[in-house]
Design a protein around this motif. Structure first.
Motif, short mmCIF file in Angstrom:
data_model
loop_
_atom_site.label_atom_id
_atom_site.label_comp_id
_atom_site.label_asym_id
_atom_site.label_seq_id
_atom_site.Cartn_x
_atom_site.Cartn_y
_atom_site.Cartn_z
N THR A 170 0.97 -1.05 0.01
CA THR A 170 0.56 -0.65 -0.25
C THR A 170 1.06 0.90 -0.05
O THR A 170 1.96 0.96 0.59
N ARG A 178 0.35 6.10 0.76
CA ARG A 178 -0.14 6.87 0.55
C ARG A 178 0.10 8.50 0.02
O ARG A 178 1.32 8.26 -0.04
N LYS A 201 -5.36 9.61 -0.06
CA LYS A 201 -5.83 8.57 -0.48
C LYS A 201 -4.75 7.94 0.35
O LYS A 201 -3.54 8.14 -0.18
N GLU A 202 -5.41 6.08 0.25
CA GLU A 202 -5.04 5.01 0.17
C GLU A 202 -4.77 4.63 -0.80
O GLU A 202 -5.55 3.99 -1.35
N PHE A 203 -3.87 4.42 -1.55
CA PHE A 203 -4.00 2.98 -2.58
C PHE A 203 -3.35 1.45 -2.12
O PHE A 203 -2.10 1.44 -1.57
N THR A 223 -9.08 13.35 -9.79
CA THR A 223 -9.48 12.25 -9.60
C THR A 223 -10.69 11.57 -10.46
O THR A 223 -10.51 10.28 -11.55
N ASP A 272 -11.52 1.51 -11.74
CA ASP A 272 -10.91 1.88 -10.60
C ASP A 272 -9.45 3.22 -10.70
O ASP A 272 -9.20 2.74 -12.31
N TYR A 320 -2.09 11.52 -9.24
CA TYR A 320 -3.36 11.59 -8.39
C TYR A 320 -2.34 12.93 -7.97
O TYR A 320 -1.58 13.31 -7.63
N LYS A 335 -3.75 0.46 -7.01
CA LYS A 335 -5.47 1.50 -7.28
C LYS A 335 -6.00 2.20 -6.02
O LYS A 335 -5.86 0.99 -4.84
N LEU A 336 -6.86 2.94 -5.81
CA LEU A 336 -7.78 3.51 -5.03
C LEU A 336 -7.99 2.81 -4.26
O LEU A 336 -8.89 2.02 -4.97
N ASN A 337 -8.17 2.88 -2.82
CA ASN A 337 -9.09 1.96 -2.16
C ASN A 337 -10.37 2.88 -2.23
O ASN A 337 -10.16 3.78 -1.46
N GLU A 338 -11.00 2.52 -2.21
CA GLU A 338 -12.41 2.71 -1.33
C GLU A 338 -12.30 3.17 0.12
O GLU A 338 -12.99 2.06 0.42
#
Length: 178
Positions: A3, A5, A9-11, A77, A154, A163, A175-178
């Motif tokens: 992961t 950051r 946002k975290e990915f 985004t 995503d 980003y 990929k972005l963590n939703e």
């Protein structure tokens, strides 16, 4: 890293560097077979395609001409829907095959705009090579000629993709963590 950051946002890891290299090698083999002895002009669409372009051109390993252009339709985004030409093409394209090198195609509106512009300016043919393609997000009448990966909708970063201008330098794609 599993992961990362970026700002707020975290990915999570999505596509590894090794998978990217394998896809680019396959794409280069297809392009070389298709273009044979022609002398295409490769146009890298900045900023996102710089890593993809460098790796693809290394695999093509030939006397090809490469130039750069920059177009934008993104804020944060999401796409703004309006394409802006930031760095215009500086090379004469009349009568030439042009192969656009793009990091990602989602709505396709930017590529549709650029392809029409190049054909209007006299390109004999315009093809598109993209590292990533989001077919579910496509809004344009466009089918890329060469695709590294088809992916879901995503939001992703890394390997040239950003980003808000951050995250381009990662060798993997996240990929972005939703």
């Amino acid at each position: 890293m599993d992961t990362i950051r970026l700002r707020d946002k975290e990915f999570s890891l999505f596509i590894t560097e090794q998978e990217i290299r394998e896809a680019i090698t396959k794409m280069a083999t297809r392009i070389k077979a298709d273009i044979k002895e022609s002398n295409p002009l490769f146009v890298s669409v900045l900023n996102g395609a710089f890593m993809f372009t460098a790796e693809l051109m290394r695999e093509l390993d030939g006397p090809y001409e490469l130039t750069f252009a920059r177009y934008s339709s993104y804020k944060g985004t999401s796409t703004s829907g309006e394409v802006k030409e930031i760095v215009p093409l500086q090379t004469d394209i009349r009568g030439r095959m042009v192969i656009l090198l793009e990091d990602i195609i989602d709505t396709g509106l930017t590529m549709e705009f650029v392809m029409k512009k190049l054909l209007d300016e006299g390109a004999a043919e315009v093809r598109v090579a993209t590292m990533l393609f989001k077919p579910e997000a496509l809004k344009a009448l466009l089918k890329p000629d060469y695709v590294g990966f088809e992916i879901p909708t995503d939001f992703i970063v890394g390997h040239g993709l950003d980003y808000d201008e951050m995250g381009r330098s990662y060798k993997d794609i996240y990929k972005l963590n939703e």
